[in-house]
Design an enzyme around this catalytic site. Structure first.
Site, mmCIF file in Angstrom:
data_model
loop_
_atom_site.group_PDB
_atom_site.id
_atom_site.type_symbol
_atom_site.label_atom_id
_atom_site.label_comp_id
_atom_site.label_asym_id
_atom_site.label_seq_id
_atom_site.Cartn_x
_atom_site.Cartn_y
_atom_site.Cartn_z
ATOM 1 N N TRP A 171 6.365 22.991 51.548
ATOM 2 C CA TRP A 171 7.634 23.229 50.114
ATOM 3 C C TRP A 171 8.844 23.269 51.859
ATOM 4 O O TRP A 171 9.047 23.729 52.887
ATOM 5 C CB TRP A 171 7.821 25.433 50.205
ATOM 6 C CG TRP A 171 8.292 25.804 50.657
ATOM 7 C CD1 TRP A 171 8.515 25.562 48.574
ATOM 8 C CD2 TRP A 171 9.669 26.778 50.655
ATOM 9 N NE1 TRP A 171 9.577 26.932 47.878
ATOM 10 C CE2 TRP A 171 10.427 27.200 49.205
ATOM 11 C CE3 TRP A 171 10.147 26.636 51.796
ATOM 12 C CZ2 TRP A 171 11.446 27.818 49.528
ATOM 13 C CZ3 TRP A 171 11.367 27.830 52.139
ATOM 14 C CH2 TRP A 171 11.936 28.222 51.254
ATOM 15 N N LYS B 208 12.869 50.323 40.737
ATOM 16 C CA LYS B 208 12.402 50.339 41.365
ATOM 17 C C LYS B 208 11.065 51.687 41.149
ATOM 18 O O LYS B 208 10.090 51.329 40.854
ATOM 19 C CB LYS B 208 12.073 50.137 42.740
ATOM 20 C CG LYS B 208 12.987 49.037 43.796
ATOM 21 C CD LYS B 208 11.827 47.642 43.225
ATOM 22 C CE LYS B 208 11.896 46.844 41.916
ATOM 23 N NZ LYS B 208 12.920 45.760 41.817
#
Ligand code: M6R
Length: 604
Positions: free
Chosen positions: A75, A484
């Protein structure tokens, strides 16, 4: 994020390496490669893009009998995703794969180049293999050369190295990046950067500790500590459940992702922070030519991070900035002028409403930028420019690390623009850059704090609602805390600017109304405190989050003292995330896949 696998044994090593890499795919990557050493000959293959490309390249390659092999999914950090930058990196007769960052690579590379070494890639990793071969020339054995090489590296790494002269040995080292080795009765050895590739291949594994290095052969597993003392492997039984292994021992993906924030933010910062400036390799500075205003557009959590940016951009970069919820922007026939940079923010890069606003901006001829976590997503492909947040794959539907990395990018962007606009002194920019460097350690979750929130959470499972309140950037954080909580607990929660409570919501105040008060020491503390006192006087139950003790609070969650409000922001972010997680867990909800929600909302 990068992944590592390694194999030593009699089975088909190509297949084992490829299937191991497949198990690590979920971490995200942009290229992959393997190297297999058999009968003194090494075959190495690399491909950019998905593993199918590597499978295609290796389809006629057959490994039978004993071999050793290493594999990697990369990555990109140092250098673009190209075949040359993909691992394994090659010396004259050795091959290496590596996760992490070699911090002193530039120094080592300079010396190696002066010694006549030619580098093929732009990566930090390549120095390992050349340094090893340099040491090999002056060492009694390959292991001595490896030991010396490891002692010369600074930074975080998990690395595997093979060399032609030792066709039955894999050398390994681990410091700061995870790696484990598995063994079985067939004298095979398996390496990986997380459990999943090893499940089904071996039942006993040893998790390396920081500083461990050594080698494996068919008959030996030799581990040394950072002080060069030989130690015994500590074997544990490997889970047979892949899903739970992917969670790295955490109960939920969301929990794992909260704990990962330290390392992903370090990735977000990587290669972008310099002594006195921020650089984004991926941005052409001309993107900002003729721009007098910034318009941000996003949904959900990404909207909250964008709202944070409005404070930072105007405060530091002195550029007019506004933010809108994408689903509203789409249909209100907004005025779009060409001196506005249109910025969309999205974890997935696929959210339909946000994508549509990007198309609108493009059609109106505006310059566009996307802040996104998923490379090659629709938004990344469409926008004129892109900054990737590098949070890695986020599995929990409730976004955590994506938010953290978005805010980090915005803070960096504010300083980048401040430098460009000459709106902050260079001394202040240097100070802010140093603060940014602290974020990865600030967001490390402390056991004591987690335990405290877990215990406290049992008092917050009922009531007629939650108000998360904060001022300035703590207002978007309050919105995010409330989002959340409602997403995963199904309890009603709202985020509100502290100063607005008295304009209506305070009518709700009673002991069953829970106020979660964000009280940063370094930003409008006295103002925010008076707002909380108003609620306390009306008997709302108060849970204060602050580094300063607050005697009007029923509950208090202390954060560490920090020197700046943005560091307090990240400290409190962890608290509100864990607070929601623990309430949801106590309620027995599906934390990772809450009812009615999808990770990527591709419908309007
Ligand atoms: O992928 P995006 O960032 O564009 O997604 C936007 C929202 O759907 C997303 O943030 C959603 O609000 C999350 N479930 C928040 O936890």
């Amino acid at each position: 994020m990068c992944g590592i696998v390694g194999y030593l044994g009699d089975k088909n090593s190509k297949e084992i390496l490829l299937s191991g890499l497949k198990e690590l795919e979920y971490r995200g990557y942009d290229s992959a490669g393997i190297a297999v050493l058999q009968n003194g000959k090494v075959d190495s293959f690399k491909a950019i893009g998905k593993l199918v490309n590597l499978e295609e390249k290796t389809k006629d390659y057959i490994t039978e009998d004993f071999s050793i092999g290493i594999g990697h999914t990369r990555w990109a950090t140092h250098g673009k995703p190209t075949e040359l930058n993909a691992h394994p990196h090659i010396g004259d007769e050795s091959y290496v794969v590596h996760n992490g960052i070699i911090e002193n690579y530039a120094e080592l590379k300079k010396q190696l180049i002066a010694d006549g070494v030619t580098f093929l890639s732009q990566t930090d990793t390549e120095v390992i293999v050349h340094q090893f071969e340099k040491n090999l020339k002056i060492s009694d054995s390959a292991f001595e050369a490896f030991r010396k090489t490891i002692s010369e590296l600074k930074g975080a790494y998990a690395t595997l190295l093979v060399t032609k002269g030792e066709s039955k040995t894999i050398f390994f080292a681990k410091n700061g990046s995870p790696m484990l080795v598995g063994v079985n009765d067939d004298n095979e050895k398996y390496f990986a950067s997380s459990d999943t590739p090893l499940i089904g291949q071996c039942s006993d594994v040893n998790y390396f500790e920081d500083g461990d290095y050594g080698y494996v052969t068919p008959t030996e597993l030799a581990i040394f500590t950072k002080d060069d003392v030989k130690k015994e492997a500590i074997f544990t039984k490997l889970s047979t459940n892949k899903l739970s292994a992917q969670k790295d021992g955490f109960r939920f993906f969301m929990e794992k992702e909260i704990y990962e924030q330290s390392s992903v933010i370090a990735d977000t910062l990587l290669g972008r922070l310099y002594d006195d400036e921020i650089l984004f390799d991926e941005l052409d500075d001309s993107l900002f030519d003729g721009i007098n205003e910034i318009k941000l557009c996003a949904c959900g959590t990404s909207y909250h991070s964008a709202l944070t940016a409005t404070y930072l951009f105007e405060r530091y970069a002195k550029i007019k900035t506004s933010v809108e919820v994408a689903s509203e922007f789409r249909y209100r026939q907004p005025i779009m002028s060409k001196d506005t940079l249109f910025v969309v923010i999205s974890q997935s890069g696929e959210t339909a409403d946000t994508l549509e606003t990007l198309k609108m901006a493009k059609a109106a001829g505006l310059k566009t930028l996307v802040i996104c976590n998923v490379d090659n997503s629709s938004m990344v492909r469409l926008a004129d420019a892109c900054i990737l947040t590098r949070a890695g794959v986020e599995k929990g539907v409730a976004s955590t690390k994506a938010f953290a990395t978005q805010v980090t990018v915005f803070w960096m962007m504010a300083l980048y623009l401040a430098k460009r606009n000459n709106s902050l002194s260079s001394q202040e920019i240097v100070k802010q850059i140093n603060l940014l460097r602290e974020v990865p350690s600030i967001v490390k979750v402390e056991d004591e704090m987690h335990e405290r929130i877990k215990r406290l959470s049992k008092r917050y499972l009922h009531g007629h609602g939650f108000f998360f309140i904060g001022r300035d950037v703590f207002y978007p954080l309050a919105l995010e805390g409330a989002l959340k909580l409602k997403e995963i607990s199904y309890l009603h929660a709202e985020g509100y600017p502290s100063g607005e409570m008295k304009h209506g919501p305070i009518a709700l105040a009673d002991p069953e109304l829970f106020t979660i008060a964000l009280l940063p020491q370094h930003l409008l503390y006295e103002k925010a405190k008076s707002n909380v006192e108003e609620l306390s006087a009306r008997d709302s139950t108060i849970c204060a989050i602050s580094s300063l003790a607050f005697d009007k609070a029923d509950d208090f969650i202390p954060i560490n003292e920090c020197t700046d409000y943005m560091l307090e922001f990240f400290e409190m972010m962890i608290v509100v995330q864990i607070f929601s997680l623990e309430i949801s867990a106590r309620l027995g909800n599906d934390v990772d896949m809450p009812r009615n929600l999808a990770k990527s909302v591709t419908v309007e």
